[in-house]
Design a protein around this motif. Structure first.
Motif, PDB file in Angstrom:
ATOM      1  N   LYS A 150       0.187   3.340  -3.075  1.00  0.00           N
ATOM      2  CA  LYS A 150      -1.232   3.311  -3.515  1.00  0.00           C
ATOM      3  C   LYS A 150      -1.753   4.871  -3.428  1.00  0.00           C
ATOM      4  O   LYS A 150      -1.542   5.572  -2.371  1.00  0.00           O
ATOM      5  N   LYS A 151      -2.248   5.392  -4.477  1.00  0.00           N
ATOM      6  CA  LYS A 151      -2.838   6.565  -4.546  1.00  0.00           C
ATOM      7  C   LYS A 151      -4.311   6.900  -3.564  1.00  0.00           C
ATOM      8  O   LYS A 151      -4.908   5.891  -3.558  1.00  0.00           O
ATOM      9  N   LYS A 152      -4.222   8.027  -2.838  1.00  0.00           N
ATOM     10  CA  LYS A 152      -5.493   8.159  -2.221  1.00  0.00           C
ATOM     11  C   LYS A 152      -6.498   8.703  -3.033  1.00  0.00           C
ATOM     12  O   LYS A 152      -6.498   9.234  -3.966  1.00  0.00           O
ATOM     13  N   SER A 153      -7.716   8.022  -2.485  1.00  0.00           N
ATOM     14  CA  SER A 153      -8.906   8.588  -3.223  1.00  0.00           C
ATOM     15  C   SER A 153      -9.536   9.883  -3.092  1.00  0.00           C
ATOM     16  O   SER A 153      -8.694  10.345  -2.107  1.00  0.00           O
ATOM     17  N   GLU A 154     -10.354  10.401  -3.642  1.00  0.00           N
ATOM     18  CA  GLU A 154     -10.643  11.833  -3.452  1.00  0.00           C
ATOM     19  C   GLU A 154     -11.432  12.006  -2.226  1.00  0.00           C
ATOM     20  O   GLU A 154     -11.140  13.024  -1.246  1.00  0.00           O
ATOM     21  N   GLY A 178       0.766  -1.196   0.056  1.00  0.00           N
ATOM     22  CA  GLY A 178      -0.028   0.051  -0.080  1.00  0.00           C
ATOM     23  C   GLY A 178       0.827   1.186   0.023  1.00  0.00           C
ATOM     24  O   GLY A 178       0.414   2.286   0.029  1.00  0.00           O
ATOM     25  N   GLN A 227     -10.820  14.020   3.511  1.00  0.00           N
ATOM     26  CA  GLN A 227     -11.209  13.749   4.949  1.00  0.00           C
ATOM     27  C   GLN A 227      -9.814  14.260   5.488  1.00  0.00           C
ATOM     28  O   GLN A 227      -9.908  14.586   6.629  1.00  0.00           O
ATOM     29  N   GLU A 228      -8.758  13.987   4.846  1.00  0.00           N
ATOM     30  CA  GLU A 228      -7.617  14.634   5.722  1.00  0.00           C
ATOM     31  C   GLU A 228      -7.546  16.059   5.629  1.00  0.00           C
ATOM     32  O   GLU A 228      -6.985  16.562   6.659  1.00  0.00           O
ATOM     33  N   ASP A 229      -7.790  16.638   4.589  1.00  0.00           N
ATOM     34  CA  ASP A 229      -7.856  17.973   4.551  1.00  0.00           C
ATOM     35  C   ASP A 229      -8.841  18.676   5.678  1.00  0.00           C
ATOM     36  O   ASP A 229      -8.663  19.571   6.299  1.00  0.00           O
ATOM     37  N   GLU A 271     -10.498  10.279   0.615  1.00  0.00           N
ATOM     38  CA  GLU A 271      -9.628  10.242   1.793  1.00  0.00           C
ATOM     39  C   GLU A 271      -8.648  11.547   1.906  1.00  0.00           C
ATOM     40  O   GLU A 271      -8.422  12.040   2.985  1.00  0.00           O
ATOM     41  N   LYS A 272      -8.634  12.324   0.533  1.00  0.00           N
ATOM     42  CA  LYS A 272      -7.813  13.657   0.502  1.00  0.00           C
ATOM     43  C   LYS A 272      -8.559  14.435   1.243  1.00  0.00           C
ATOM     44  O   LYS A 272      -8.432  15.240   1.975  1.00  0.00           O
TER      45      LYS A 272
END
Length: 56
Positions: free
Chosen positions: A6-10, A3, A15-17, A12-13
């Motif tokens: 592995k690119k983060k999904s939209e 992993g 939620q992180e922001d 996940e990005k």
């Protein structure tokens, strides 16, 4: 291990922001309430985007 690249999904990005903005708003709220309110407004906009992505 696999992993790692592995690119983060939209979602996940977003939620992180969202979490990052909430954290910043909390830290700033002790000294500058207006700046904290701006950060909270940005976090709310991201929350709306998260809801839209989840609804798909």
């Amino acid at each position: 291990m696999f992993g790692l690249f592995k690119k983060k999904s939209e979602l996940e990005k977003l939620q992180e922001d969202y979490k990052e903005l909430l954290s910043k708003a909390h830290k700033v709220s002790h000294s500058n309430r207006t700046e904290a309110d701006k950060l909270m407004a940005e976090a709310e906009e991201i929350a709306k985007k998260i809801d839209a992505v989840k609804a798909k």
